[in-house]
Design an enzyme around this catalytic site. Sequence first.
Site, mmCIF file in Angstrom:
data_model
loop_
_atom_site.group_PDB
_atom_site.id
_atom_site.type_symbol
_atom_site.label_atom_id
_atom_site.label_comp_id
_atom_site.label_asym_id
_atom_site.label_seq_id
_atom_site.Cartn_x
_atom_site.Cartn_y
_atom_site.Cartn_z
ATOM 1 N N SER A 108 0.798 -1.231 0.000
ATOM 2 C CA SER A 108 0.000 0.000 0.000
ATOM 3 C C SER A 108 0.824 1.272 0.000
ATOM 4 O O SER A 108 1.957 1.301 0.492
ATOM 5 C CB SER A 108 -0.879 0.042 1.261
ATOM 6 N N ILE A 119 -6.311 8.096 2.551
ATOM 7 C CA ILE A 119 -6.609 7.247 1.398
ATOM 8 C C ILE A 119 -5.465 6.273 1.204
ATOM 9 O O ILE A 119 -4.315 6.682 1.025
ATOM 10 C CB ILE A 119 -6.822 8.090 0.127
ATOM 11 N N GLU A 120 -5.774 4.991 1.271
ATOM 12 C CA GLU A 120 -4.802 3.930 1.046
ATOM 13 C C GLU A 120 -5.107 3.297 -0.313
ATOM 14 O O GLU A 120 -6.248 2.938 -0.573
ATOM 15 C CB GLU A 120 -4.922 2.891 2.158
ATOM 16 N N ILE A 121 -4.088 3.180 -1.138
ATOM 17 C CA ILE A 121 -4.248 2.506 -2.427
ATOM 18 C C ILE A 121 -3.307 1.312 -2.416
ATOM 19 O O ILE A 121 -2.117 1.454 -2.102
ATOM 20 C CB ILE A 121 -3.924 3.442 -3.615
#
Length: 126
Positions: A108, A119-121
């Site tokens: 991540s 916001i974690e992607i």
Amino acid sequence: MIDHLDHLVLTTTDEQACIAFYVDGLGMSLESFGEGRKAFRFGHQKINLHVKGKEFEPKAHLPVPGALDLCFIASVPLDEVIAALQHKGMVIIEGPVMRTGATSRIRSVYLRDPDLNLIEISEVAS
């Protein structure tokens, strides 16, 4: 009893900055529905948008901008996500790091939207 998440609601103080982040920055689609409502669509889910002080009823008891911590699974490798975010001038505040997702280990990066939501992607780790 519960199968999956259909949508969630994000409260913002700056509708245009929020739209720019999720649509231009993260590539979600902007959708209009109902009487002037907006949402960000991605995959089979969406994020409904409320503007602070102009929320639609019913709403959360205390809708507060910046209180969300969201994790999204990317549709492309995380290295491509990182390159795209950097190209757009979006600031990664942490990562890439290994985390535990809902169904597996994930790799991540973290950033903040205009309301300071975290916001974690992520990508599913091999």
